[in-house]
Design a protein around this motif. Structure first.
Motif, PDB file in Angstrom:
ATOM      1  N   CYS A 583      43.446  36.694  44.524  1.00 34.26           N
ATOM      2  CA  CYS A 583      42.460  37.141  44.398  1.00 34.26           C
ATOM      3  C   CYS A 583      42.113  37.599  43.470  1.00 34.26           C
ATOM      4  O   CYS A 583      42.011  37.940  41.937  1.00 34.26           O
ATOM      5  CB  CYS A 583      42.157  38.908  44.644  1.00 34.26           C
ATOM      6  SG  CYS A 583      42.633  39.584  46.664  1.00 34.26           S
ATOM      7  N   ASP A 585      38.310  38.015  42.399  1.00 33.29           N
ATOM      8  CA  ASP A 585      37.296  39.356  41.579  1.00 33.29           C
ATOM      9  C   ASP A 585      37.382  40.283  42.622  1.00 33.29           C
ATOM     10  O   ASP A 585      38.533  40.261  43.595  1.00 33.29           O
ATOM     11  CB  ASP A 585      35.360  38.863  41.640  1.00 33.29           C
ATOM     12  CG  ASP A 585      35.076  37.606  43.763  1.00 33.29           C
ATOM     13  OD1 ASP A 585      35.992  38.743  43.925  1.00 33.29           O
ATOM     14  OD2 ASP A 585      34.599  37.230  43.319  1.00 33.29           O
ATOM     15  N   GLU A 586      36.046  41.254  42.787  1.00 35.05           N
ATOM     16  CA  GLU A 586      36.534  42.533  43.380  1.00 35.05           C
ATOM     17  C   GLU A 586      36.064  42.578  44.658  1.00 35.05           C
ATOM     18  O   GLU A 586      36.795  43.235  45.826  1.00 35.05           O
ATOM     19  CB  GLU A 586      35.468  43.880  42.591  1.00 35.05           C
ATOM     20  CG  GLU A 586      35.500  44.111  41.181  1.00 35.05           C
ATOM     21  CD  GLU A 586      37.389  44.632  41.140  1.00 35.05           C
ATOM     22  OE1 GLU A 586      37.582  45.192  42.067  1.00 35.05           O
ATOM     23  OE2 GLU A 586      38.543  43.982  40.238  1.00 35.05           O
ATOM     24  N   ASP A 587      35.393  41.448  44.637  1.00 35.95           N
ATOM     25  CA  ASP A 587      34.690  40.731  46.452  1.00 35.95           C
ATOM     26  C   ASP A 587      36.010  41.174  47.517  1.00 35.95           C
ATOM     27  O   ASP A 587      36.018  41.558  48.717  1.00 35.95           O
ATOM     28  CB  ASP A 587      33.706  39.982  46.425  1.00 35.95           C
ATOM     29  CG  ASP A 587      32.641  41.031  45.728  1.00 35.95           C
ATOM     30  OD1 ASP A 587      32.259  42.146  46.198  1.00 35.95           O
ATOM     31  OD2 ASP A 587      30.819  40.314  45.871  1.00 35.95           O
ATOM     32  N   TRP A 589      39.210  41.261  46.495  1.00 37.32           N
ATOM     33  CA  TRP A 589      40.364  42.618  46.735  1.00 37.32           C
ATOM     34  C   TRP A 589      39.779  43.745  47.416  1.00 37.32           C
ATOM     35  O   TRP A 589      40.779  43.811  48.098  1.00 37.32           O
ATOM     36  CB  TRP A 589      40.527  43.331  45.109  1.00 37.32           C
ATOM     37  CG  TRP A 589      40.788  44.149  45.334  1.00 37.32           C
ATOM     38  CD1 TRP A 589      39.866  46.041  44.971  1.00 37.32           C
ATOM     39  CD2 TRP A 589      42.171  44.904  45.482  1.00 37.32           C
ATOM     40  NE1 TRP A 589      41.411  46.993  45.045  1.00 37.32           N
ATOM     41  CE2 TRP A 589      42.669  46.125  45.342  1.00 37.32           C
ATOM     42  CE3 TRP A 589      43.573  43.828  46.588  1.00 37.32           C
ATOM     43  CZ2 TRP A 589      43.789  46.857  45.839  1.00 37.32           C
ATOM     44  CZ3 TRP A 589      44.483  44.574  46.265  1.00 37.32           C
ATOM     45  CH2 TRP A 589      44.854  45.433  46.296  1.00 37.32           C
ATOM     46  N   HIS A 590      38.317  43.201  47.666  1.00 36.58           N
ATOM     47  CA  HIS A 590      37.878  44.640  48.531  1.00 36.58           C
ATOM     48  C   HIS A 590      38.565  43.968  49.996  1.00 36.58           C
ATOM     49  O   HIS A 590      38.732  44.486  51.226  1.00 36.58           O
ATOM     50  CB  HIS A 590      36.735  45.346  48.528  1.00 36.58           C
ATOM     51  CG  HIS A 590      35.989  45.474  47.372  1.00 36.58           C
ATOM     52  ND1 HIS A 590      35.172  46.389  46.905  1.00 36.58           N
ATOM     53  CD2 HIS A 590      36.670  46.419  46.262  1.00 36.58           C
ATOM     54  CE1 HIS A 590      35.010  46.676  45.835  1.00 36.58           C
ATOM     55  NE2 HIS A 590      36.704  47.134  45.542  1.00 36.58           N
ATOM     56  N   CYS A 593      42.110  44.321  51.228  1.00 34.26           N
ATOM     57  CA  CYS A 593      42.118  45.894  51.847  1.00 34.26           C
ATOM     58  C   CYS A 593      41.724  45.926  53.112  1.00 34.26           C
ATOM     59  O   CYS A 593      42.455  46.042  53.413  1.00 34.26           O
ATOM     60  CB  CYS A 593      41.327  46.243  50.680  1.00 34.26           C
ATOM     61  SG  CYS A 593      42.317  46.709  48.984  1.00 34.26           S
ATOM     62  N   ILE A 602      40.442  50.572  48.179  1.00 37.94           N
ATOM     63  CA  ILE A 602      39.088  50.463  47.394  1.00 37.94           C
ATOM     64  C   ILE A 602      39.326  51.845  46.953  1.00 37.94           C
ATOM     65  O   ILE A 602      38.327  51.306  45.721  1.00 37.94           O
ATOM     66  CB  ILE A 602      37.486  49.670  48.745  1.00 37.94           C
ATOM     67  CG1 ILE A 602      38.415  48.510  49.644  1.00 37.94           C
ATOM     68  CG2 ILE A 602      36.499  50.189  47.856  1.00 37.94           C
ATOM     69  CD1 ILE A 602      37.429  48.406  50.700  1.00 37.94           C
ATOM     70  N   HIS A 605      41.683  54.838  42.048  1.00 38.66           N
ATOM     71  CA  HIS A 605      40.595  53.764  40.872  1.00 38.66           C
ATOM     72  C   HIS A 605      42.491  52.683  39.700  1.00 38.66           C
ATOM     73  O   HIS A 605      41.574  52.082  39.236  1.00 38.66           O
ATOM     74  CB  HIS A 605      40.318  55.696  40.316  1.00 38.66           C
ATOM     75  CG  HIS A 605      39.429  55.666  40.340  1.00 38.66           C
ATOM     76  ND1 HIS A 605      37.542  55.824  40.714  1.00 38.66           N
ATOM     77  CD2 HIS A 605      38.837  57.198  40.890  1.00 38.66           C
ATOM     78  CE1 HIS A 605      36.592  56.353  40.793  1.00 38.66           C
ATOM     79  NE2 HIS A 605      38.063  57.630  41.232  1.00 38.66           N
ATOM     80  N   ALA A 608      41.711  49.668  40.454  1.00 39.28           N
ATOM     81  CA  ALA A 608      40.034  49.403  40.095  1.00 39.28           C
ATOM     82  C   ALA A 608      39.400  47.714  39.710  1.00 39.28           C
ATOM     83  O   ALA A 608      38.826  46.929  39.918  1.00 39.28           O
ATOM     84  CB  ALA A 608      39.058  50.400  39.778  1.00 39.28           C
ATOM     85  N   SER A 609      41.321  47.467  39.292  1.00 35.54           N
ATOM     86  CA  SER A 609      40.918  46.329  37.326  1.00 35.54           C
ATOM     87  C   SER A 609      41.895  45.398  38.419  1.00 35.54           C
ATOM     88  O   SER A 609      43.103  45.504  38.687  1.00 35.54           O
ATOM     89  CB  SER A 609      41.120  46.733  36.592  1.00 35.54           C
ATOM     90  OG  SER A 609      42.119  47.520  36.558  1.00 35.54           O
ATOM     91  N   ARG A 613      45.838  46.403  39.107  1.00 39.50           N
ATOM     92  CA  ARG A 613      46.540  46.138  40.595  1.00 39.50           C
ATOM     93  C   ARG A 613      47.496  45.511  40.039  1.00 39.50           C
ATOM     94  O   ARG A 613      48.881  45.287  40.794  1.00 39.50           O
ATOM     95  CB  ARG A 613      45.749  44.918  41.089  1.00 39.50           C
ATOM     96  CG  ARG A 613      44.687  46.205  41.879  1.00 39.50           C
ATOM     97  CD  ARG A 613      43.536  44.753  42.608  1.00 39.50           C
ATOM     98  NE  ARG A 613      43.032  43.572  42.629  1.00 39.50           N
ATOM     99  CZ  ARG A 613      42.248  43.928  42.381  1.00 39.50           C
ATOM    100  NH1 ARG A 613      41.382  45.353  42.051  1.00 39.50           N
ATOM    101  NH2 ARG A 613      41.085  42.924  41.601  1.00 39.50           N
TER     102      ARG A 613
END
Length: 720
Positions: A583, A585-587, A589-590, A593, A602, A605, A608-609, A613
């Motif tokens: 993964c 980026d955050e997209d 990763w979400h 999830c 998601i 906290h 969140a980075s 993770r």
């Protein structure tokens, strides 16, 4: 270097490492490069300040602009689908070509490693495979894109109608695997993972502790094994039946390691390597990346700048014998009418000349009947012999014509000189000085053909204290220091490939040849002194820069990353079947999830980075292992991708020829050749105006085109 590409103006709109690196090559070679794209580089390379520093290296020499393209732009480098101004060459770089099942897949460097057969053979025998550090697929793709773009510009200069070029990062990365993938599939062999620093078919091909570091040792021929046995004071090993061949030694690798470890444990690594090289054994000290700029050989070659970052991997010397390239038709390939005299063997050199053949050059491969290209086989081939059926040779030599010359005879030298008189480029990968001993030194080549482009691609280059060092692709990787960043902390420095340096060096030799050709009418002919080891400094630039920025040894965390999390290989259904997930980026990763039913993560906290993770990677990877276990690797990878998660099956080497993306995109071409029969080979990983260069000429049999090329050469010195 005096800016050989100063005539070109380049617009860099790319946000990828591949595109930015392609533009860096233009800038370092003197083109005016205007960069308009903005990026956040904190997740590049090793992340944070090191990532920012790597981004600055990628963009060195470029002019920043938030506005439109300069009116003088000759080429624009863009990501998938981005529009470009009219009337300039458009260069598009994407993860996958659009005609195949992966066309909408998310890509990143670990995912491409998995797909391209790079990861499956690297790691502990029991698994999981290891995803090597760095951005190698994108650096290789950026180099390939530079080749396509500069060739396209040369073609336009000569009258060809070329509006666009495109490169697939996945296909470019297949250069590491293509020959063995074809060979394994042709003979029905199965790839295997034998453990750290163990690869078919060579042993020793490993790294051993020395008194002050690490020592890389590769032995392939009986002479090398005998010399190594003598070096360590055990000459009887040369006659030990257990170690008679490379495959025998691989079968008894534990016994060999038990002999070699104590033999080198108290030796200085550099002194031992130099002694081995004096005995004609491919050996190299494996340096800490921080030490590279201070090593006298690399310092003498100016391989690093004042900040300790890699410079270009070749030195150029110009002769001022200017001449114009001949005009060609609008539909001709960019190098139509260009003749290349090819004095190369093995993998690296032949790949460079095959690339030029794909661009339309007439490549004349020169071999000796007594010493043919060793990729044909170890013994002298006779007509119809099994060594003419070696797929690896056929893969990297397709598209060429072949002649047999004995340069040690007056007639053979006259014939070679006649070929050079008609050459635009001469390439060799002999040990430095070999061509000179045969009567074809740089002065003589220039005398025969004023304005010729000469590319010399010795492992350590043609100049410097180590210029005479012998090497295989494994030696090149060892000497680059890359093994010190791969693997895990409890492993010795880890080779990721049987000959990692070969394909990379081959691409840069093609780069050097094209640069010389592009500048010939303004600067004359040139000699490019390329060091294969230096080409791997380009691949390792993010790590070399991070080592300097952090001032500490870089962590060896196998597949785990602080900038990509989660990142790893997970067991799927079947024996030694794996799926890579990374993964970026955050997209993504979400999306992971949601796919795994952990939407609560998601809002966590701590996750969140990527760094957060990474700290909880055991928990995340355990969940992923449960999700993937029992599923077909192809099916679960497709499902993950459909959900917006970068994932891919970890292809074994032989599985690459069955990859549906490569098949549908036309990467694999079928050829027919005497003694080998019908076989496949990889086509060029680039396209011009949507069309891939046509690969229809199989590799030459030994001396196959003798009569067609050497017409009356001995008497009249004329050529067909």
């Amino acid at each position: 270097m005096n800016r050989p590409l100063a005539r070109f103006d380049v617009l860099d709109r790319s946000t990828s490492v591949a595109g930015r690196y392609c533009a860096r090559l233009f800038a370092q070679l003197g083109a005016h490069v205007c960069r308009t794209a903005a990026t956040d580089d904190r997740l590049l390379g090793y992340g944070g300040e090191a990532g920012i520093a790597f981004g600055k290296w990628l963009d060195a020499g470029k002019v920043r602009s938030a506005g439109s393209a300069p009116s003088s732009a000759t080429v624009a480098i863009v990501d998938d689908g981005e529009p470009t101004p009219d009337d300039i060459l458009r260069l598009e770089i994407g993860w996958f070509f659009p005609d195949g099942p992966y066309s909408h897949w998310l890509g990143n460097d670990p995912i491409v490693q998995a797909l391209a057969g790079l990861a499956h053979g690297f790691g502990p025998a029991e698994g999981p495979p290891i995803l090597a550090r760095g951005h190698a697929p994108q650096i290789v793709a950026g180099t390939t894109a530079f080749i396509a773009a500069l060739a396209g510009l040369i073609g336009r200069m000569r009258g060809a109608s070329i509006d666009s070029a495109a490169v697939s990062i996945f296909e470019a990365a297949c250069c590491f695997s293509e020959p063995n993938a074809v060979s394994y599939a042709h003979f029905g062999h199965m790839g295997s993972r034998l453990g750290i620093n163990r690869f078919i078919p060579t042993y020793p091909c490993s790294i051993y502790p020395a008194a002050n570091g690490w020592l890389g040792v590769t032995c392939l021929t009986p002479a090398q094994w005998g010399a190594l046995a003598d070096m360590i004071g055990k000459p009887e090993l040369a006659h030990d039946g257990r170690f008679a061949t490379t495959l025998d030694r691989l079968d008894h690798a534990d016994a060999i390691d038990a002999i070699l470890r104590p033999a080198f444990a108290d030796r200085d690594a550099i002194e031992a390597a130099e002694e081995g090289q004096a005995r004609r054994i491919p050996m190299a000290a494996v340096p800490d990346l921080a030490d590279l700029p201070a090593i006298p050989h690399w310092r003498d070659r100016r391989s690093f700048d004042a900040n300790g970052a890699p410079t270009l991997p070749f030195l150029l010397d110009w002769d001022a014998a200017t001449s114009h390239l001949p005009a060609i038709g609008s539909d001709d390939p960019p190098l139509a009418g260009i003749r290349v005299v090819d004095f190369t063997m093995g993998w690296a050199g032949p790949l460079s000349t095959r690339t030029l053949a794909d661009l339309g050059a007439d490549v004349i491969k020169i071999e000796s009947d007594a010493r043919p290209d060793w990729w044909r086989g170890w013994e002298r081939p006779e007509p119809g012999a099994a060594v003419e059926a070696a797929p690896v040779f056929s893969v990297v030599n397709r598209g060429k014509r072949g002649v047999v010359l004995d340069l040690k005879t007056p007639e053979g030298l006259v014939q070679a000189e006649a070929l050079v008189r008609r050459a635009d480029i001469v390439i060799d990968n002999f040990a430095p000085g070999i061509l000179a001993k045969l009567g074809l030194d740089q002065h003589r080549l220039r005398e025969l053909r004023p304005g010729v482009v000469i590319v010399s691609m010795g492992a350590f280059g043609a100049t410097g204290p180590w210029s005479g060092f012998r090497a295989y692709g494994s030696t090149v990787e060892q000497a680059s220091g890359i093994p010190t960043i791969n693997g895990a902390e409890d492993m010795p420095p880890a080779l990721q490939h049987i000959a990692y340096g070969d394909p990379v060096a081959g691409l840069y030799a093609a780069v050097a040849g094209l640069v010389g050709l592009a500048a010939r009418e303004e600067k004359g002919g040139c000699t490019a002194d390329l060091a294969q080891v230096e080409t791997l400094f380009q691949v390792a630039a993010d790590a070399i820069i991070a080592r300097r920025v952090t001032g500490a040894a870089l962590p060896r965390t196998a597949s785990k990353r602080s900038t990509l999390a989660p990142c790893g290989c997970f067991a799927a259904a079947g024996d030694d079947q794996w799926v890579a997930v990374a993964c970026h980026d955050e997209d993504t990763w979400h999306a992971l999830c949601l796919f795994t039913g952990r939407a609560d993560w998601i809002l966590d906290h701590d996750l969140a980075s990527p760094e957060g993770r990474s700290r909880r990677s055991d928990e995340i990877e355990a969940m992923l292992a449960r999700v993937i276990a029992g599923h077909d690797p192809e099916a679960i990878s497709a499902a993950l991708q459909a959900a917006g998660i970068p994932a891919a099956p970890v292809h074994s080497i032989e599985a690459l020829v069955e990859d549906p993306q490569l098949q549908q995109a036309g990467y694999w071409v079928a050829l027919e050749r005497a003694h080998l029969g019908r076989h496949v080979a990889g086509a060029a990983p680039f396209r011009f105006d949507g069309t891939r260069p046509y690969a229809d000429r199989p590799a030459p049999l030994l001396g196959e085109h003798q009569d067609a090329i050497l017409v009356g050469v001995s008497q009249s010195r004329t050529l067909a």
